[in-house]
Enzyme design. Structure first.
Site, PDB file in Angstrom:
ATOM      1  N   SER A 256     -58.762  13.663 -15.718  1.00 37.00           N
ATOM      2  CA  SER A 256     -57.528  12.950 -15.387  1.00 37.00           C
ATOM      3  C   SER A 256     -56.984  13.530 -14.092  1.00 37.00           C
ATOM      4  O   SER A 256     -57.682  13.500 -13.087  1.00 37.00           O
ATOM      5  CB  SER A 256     -56.523  13.046 -16.541  1.00 37.00           C
ATOM      6  OG  SER A 256     -55.415  12.214 -16.314  1.00 37.00           O
ATOM      7  N   THR A 257     -55.781  14.073 -14.098  1.00 38.77           N
ATOM      8  CA  THR A 257     -55.171  14.576 -12.870  1.00 38.77           C
ATOM      9  C   THR A 257     -56.052  15.634 -12.203  1.00 38.77           C
ATOM     10  O   THR A 257     -56.415  16.627 -12.829  1.00 38.77           O
ATOM     11  CB  THR A 257     -53.794  15.187 -13.182  1.00 38.77           C
ATOM     12  OG1 THR A 257     -53.011  14.233 -13.901  1.00 38.77           O
ATOM     13  CG2 THR A 257     -53.077  15.582 -11.905  1.00 38.77           C
TER      14      THR A 257
ATOM     15  N   HIS B 192     -59.105   8.882 -15.893  1.00 32.62           N
ATOM     16  CA  HIS B 192     -57.885   8.077 -15.966  1.00 32.62           C
ATOM     17  C   HIS B 192     -57.485   7.625 -14.570  1.00 32.62           C
ATOM     18  O   HIS B 192     -57.147   8.444 -13.718  1.00 32.62           O
ATOM     19  CB  HIS B 192     -56.746   8.890 -16.586  1.00 32.62           C
ATOM     20  CG  HIS B 192     -57.044   9.347 -17.984  1.00 32.62           C
ATOM     21  ND1 HIS B 192     -56.431  10.443 -18.554  1.00 32.62           N
ATOM     22  CD2 HIS B 192     -57.884   8.859 -18.930  1.00 32.62           C
ATOM     23  CE1 HIS B 192     -56.874  10.606 -19.791  1.00 32.62           C
ATOM     24  NE2 HIS B 192     -57.768   9.666 -20.039  1.00 32.62           N
TER      25      HIS B 192
ATOM     26  N   MET C 252     -53.849  16.220 -17.414  1.00 34.39           N
ATOM     27  CA  MET C 252     -52.678  16.396 -18.262  1.00 34.39           C
ATOM     28  C   MET C 252     -52.915  15.779 -19.632  1.00 34.39           C
ATOM     29  O   MET C 252     -53.582  14.747 -19.741  1.00 34.39           O
ATOM     30  CB  MET C 252     -51.460  15.736 -17.597  1.00 34.39           C
ATOM     31  CG  MET C 252     -50.169  15.817 -18.394  1.00 34.39           C
ATOM     32  SD  MET C 252     -49.545  17.513 -18.564  1.00 34.39           S
ATOM     33  CE  MET C 252     -48.979  17.831 -16.881  1.00 34.39           C
TER      34      MET C 252
ATOM     35  N   ASP D 239     -56.294  14.235 -24.169  1.00 30.39           N
ATOM     36  CA  ASP D 239     -57.419  13.321 -24.328  1.00 30.39           C
ATOM     37  C   ASP D 239     -58.737  14.074 -24.173  1.00 30.39           C
ATOM     38  O   ASP D 239     -58.904  14.860 -23.240  1.00 30.39           O
ATOM     39  CB  ASP D 239     -57.333  12.197 -23.296  1.00 30.39           C
ATOM     40  CG  ASP D 239     -58.318  11.079 -23.573  1.00 30.39           C
ATOM     41  OD1 ASP D 239     -58.763  10.952 -24.734  1.00 30.39           O
ATOM     42  OD2 ASP D 239     -58.631  10.321 -22.630  1.00 30.39           O
TER      43      ASP D 239
END
Length: 365
Positions: free
Chosen positions: A177-178, A204, A297, A300
């Site tokens: 993600s991030t 993401h 973050m 998941d």
């Protein structure tokens, strides 16, 4: 009293600046300390105001956001969030590689509602503010190096040589993600199409960015990467990125293991979610499944990685020092889902080790 998040807004469009200021005003924990209209002005204002977070437009006169970014990172501790347009995702990924911590899709004029903009903007600003300057710098400055052994350097980047190509010995499911795109680029630079594994990725992203990321991951490395197509049979030496908006799974079919999209409800507030993919890898591949949880973050991937490990598969998590946000890897570690925790530069090496172990196991049967 909680400290305010100090934000500098940079955009050459008065309309966009107005929309951003209005959106940021919705959160009393955020204080806009200034605005700038050009890249040169952004550098000056950043050094003068020392904000916590800067929203940085990419296309600006005098000096673009991409050109201003290295100067801002060198002289301030501000974490930069890029404003990206849907028609130029490649430049967005270049900005992430240069040290931006995240991005949001630039609102398309008055057609964008303040509600849609506000939700994503405030979430991204809050996440960026929690990233320590040292963490952001360490994640961006990690460099390749080391002797060439067995075709790869210790950090996972390829140099020469390869391992023998074989049948599909493993399925590697990757969650990010991030901060994920630059790490994924580094991981795939250390993988070879000769490894008997397929790679399925949940990163993401907003809608419209997965195709560009696929091109970047497959551009320099030996593994061909593309957006996952419903019903596509996975092959060794190939990578597949989940599209935005639906969950991606792997499932048995008469022709082999195929990719499939499902409209199950979102998990962790996202769709696709890594947990859904990981669970399908555990169910379909058993001990031949490999789960990799990278920077991001939230949580998941944690539950899904645990499923893979319980099925006899292997799991790898990125360490805190090289993660932009150590949320997803930490969550996986907390639930006992992680076999190994390594820096981003060693993730590819761990994947190669795990794939080779399963390849050798198939040969002994």
């Amino acid at each position: 009293m909680r400290r305010l998040i100090r934000v500098l807004v940079v955009d050459d469009s008065a309309l966009i600046r107005q929309m951003l200021l209005r959106a940021l005003s919705m959160d009393p924990r955020i204080q806009v300390v200034g605005t700038a209209k050009t890249g040169v002005e952004a550098i000056e204002r950043a050094r003068e105001l020392n904000p916590d977070v800067i929203t940085l437009d990419i296309e600006m006169p005098e000096l673009s956001g991409l050109e201003a970014l290295p100067h801002i990172r060198k002289h301030t501790d501000a974490r930069c969030v890029m404003l990206s347009s849907l028609d130029d995702p490649d430049t967005t990924y270049r900005a992430l590689a240069l040290g931006a911590v995240d991005f949001i899709v630039k609102p398309a004029g008055v057609a964008s509602t303040i509600t849609e903009l506000t939700e994503q903007l405030l979430k991204t600003i809050r996440i960026a503010s929690r990233i320590s300057p040292g963490q952001a710098a360490a994640a961006a400055s990690e460099r390749a190096g080391g002797p060439c052994v067995d075709g790869f350097r210790p950090d996972g980047t390829s140099c020469s040589g390869s391992v023998a190509k074989g049948a599909l010995a493993a399925c590697v499911a990757i969650a990010a993600s991030t901060g994920g795109p630059p790490v994924l680029e580094r991981v795939f630079s250390g993988l070879s199409e000769s490894l008997p594994a397929a790679y399925v990725i949940v990163q993401h992203l907003p809608a419209g960015f997965s195709a560009s990321l696929a091109r970047r991951l497959g551009g320099d490395g030996a593994v061909r990467v593309s957006e996952a197509e419903h019903g596509e049979i996975i092959e060794p030496g190939r990578g597949y990125i989940a599209r935005h908006g639906r969950h991606l799974v792997v499932e048995p079919s008469p022709q082999g293991v195929r990719l499939a999209y499902t409209d199950r409800p979102s998990a962790h507030g996202v769709r696709p979610a890594a947990d859904i993919l990981f669970e399908s890898v555990a169910a379909t591949f058993g001990s031949r499944g490999i789960g990799v949880v990278l920077t991001g973050m939230g949580a998941d991937g944690a539950a899904g990685a645990l499923r893979i490990r319980e099925a006899g598969g292997d799991t790898v998590a990125q360490d805190e020092a090289t993660s932009v946000v150590w949320g997803m890897p930490a969550a996986a570690l907390r639930v006992g889902a992680v076999s190994r925790v390594v820096p981003s530069g060693l993730v590819a090496a761990e994947i190669r080790r795990a794939v080779r172990a399963r390849s050798e196991g198939m040969m002994l049967r």
